[in-house]
Design an enzyme around this catalytic site. Structure first.
Site, PDB file in Angstrom:
ATOM      1  N   GLU A 159      67.877 -19.597   8.489  1.00  0.00           N
ATOM      2  CA  GLU A 159      68.938 -20.551   8.183  1.00  0.00           C
ATOM      3  C   GLU A 159      68.319 -21.704   7.407  1.00  0.00           C
ATOM      4  O   GLU A 159      67.444 -22.406   7.907  1.00  0.00           O
ATOM      5  CB  GLU A 159      69.572 -21.085   9.472  1.00  0.00           C
ATOM      6  CG  GLU A 159      70.401 -20.051  10.189  1.00  0.00           C
ATOM      7  CD  GLU A 159      70.864 -20.554  11.542  1.00  0.00           C
ATOM      8  OE1 GLU A 159      70.933 -21.785  11.736  1.00  0.00           O
ATOM      9  OE2 GLU A 159      71.145 -19.708  12.400  1.00  0.00           O
ATOM     10  N   ASP A 173      73.646 -32.246  14.792  1.00  0.00           N
ATOM     11  CA  ASP A 173      72.193 -32.163  14.904  1.00  0.00           C
ATOM     12  C   ASP A 173      71.613 -33.260  15.782  1.00  0.00           C
ATOM     13  O   ASP A 173      72.076 -34.392  15.782  1.00  0.00           O
ATOM     14  CB  ASP A 173      71.558 -32.237  13.506  1.00  0.00           C
ATOM     15  CG  ASP A 173      71.975 -31.057  12.647  1.00  0.00           C
ATOM     16  OD1 ASP A 173      71.945 -29.935  13.169  1.00  0.00           O
ATOM     17  OD2 ASP A 173      72.354 -31.260  11.478  1.00  0.00           O
TER      18      ASP A 173
END
Length: 254
Positions: A45, A56
């Site tokens: 990814e 995140d």
């Protein structure tokens, strides 16, 4: 057949690694991808950095900020990846937020992905319904897999809907928090993994968030086709650079 689907048919548990493009240094992107494939990683990814990465944790947020300061943009990333398929065979997925893709132009973005050999996208902030109504036809036109995330809070009904419009794997977020490494999974997470496994979905599941070592990788892949490691890998390259990737993958796989 898409490279992602081919990989999912292999008789093994899959290791997928997330890294931030243009980090630690602007020109580390291609080297990182090549070194990951060389050292047994099954899928990659590629994180397209964004100034406001909501899903995140602090490690990946910091790497995104640094990559943007290094000069990483969508155009720079596409330019770096233009010859990637001359040396790399495993599935490559761009993970990023909707805003930079939308600004680039969604169809232009998907077309460029197809040209350079990107297999799929993960866009955490693109709602499933909006994708289905407005963008699914574009993704299909350019042969791209769109990967959706589910969490412990996602209802069974919603999960079945996501499964019905998916054509690769489902990204199972291990907990309701942001990304980050942890030491192991508790009963609550294990029960969630078991619940999803019992649903017998059409698309295999790959578990992400909180996987950082052999123990958590093994735990997660008891219940799923594979596992994704992000923060722990980003920490590794922060401290040791992109030429010691063998040390990191050996610690996970052996």
């Amino acid at each position: 057949m898409n490279r992602i689907n081919q990989k999912l048919q292999e008789d093994k548990k899959l290791l997928s690694i997330y890294f931030t493009a243009g980090y630690p240094n602007i020109n580390d992107t291609v080297t990182t991808i090549q070194n990951l494939e060389k050292n047994g990683v099954d899928m990659i990814e590629i994180g397209l950095p964004f100034s406001d990465p909501l899903a995140d944790g602090p490690t990946i947020q910091a790497s995104s900020t640094a990559a943007l300061k290094n000069g990483m943009t969508t155009k720079v990333l596409f330019n770096q990846l233009k010859d990637i398929r001359k040396t790399v065979n495993i599935p490559l997925i761009i993970m990023g937020y909707f805003n930079p893709m939308f600004q680039y132009g969604m169809e232009a973005f998907c077309k460029k992905c197809q040209e350079i050999g990107i297999d799929g996208l993960i866009i955490p902030d693109l709602p499933v319904d909006v994708y289905h109504e407005e963008y699914q036809a574009i993704f299909e036109k350019y042969g791209l897999t769109n990967v959706f995330l589910i969490t412990p809070q996602t209802s069974d009904e919603r999960i079945r809907y996501i499964d019905s419009i998916s054509n690769g794997f489902i990204y199972m977020v291990s907990s309701a928090s942001t990304t980050g490494a942890q030491s192991g999974f508790g009963d609550e997470q294990t029960n969630y993994f078991k619940r999803i496994a019992k649903m017998n979905l059409n698309n295999p599941q790959v578990i992400g968030f909180g996987i950082s070592n052999n123990e958590t990788f093994t735990q997660a892949t008891q219940y799923a086709k594979g596992a994704i490691i992000g923060s722990a890998f980003v920490k590794h390259v922060t401290h040791e650079g992109v030429n010691t990737i063998d040390k990191f993958t050996n610690g996970i796989l052996n």
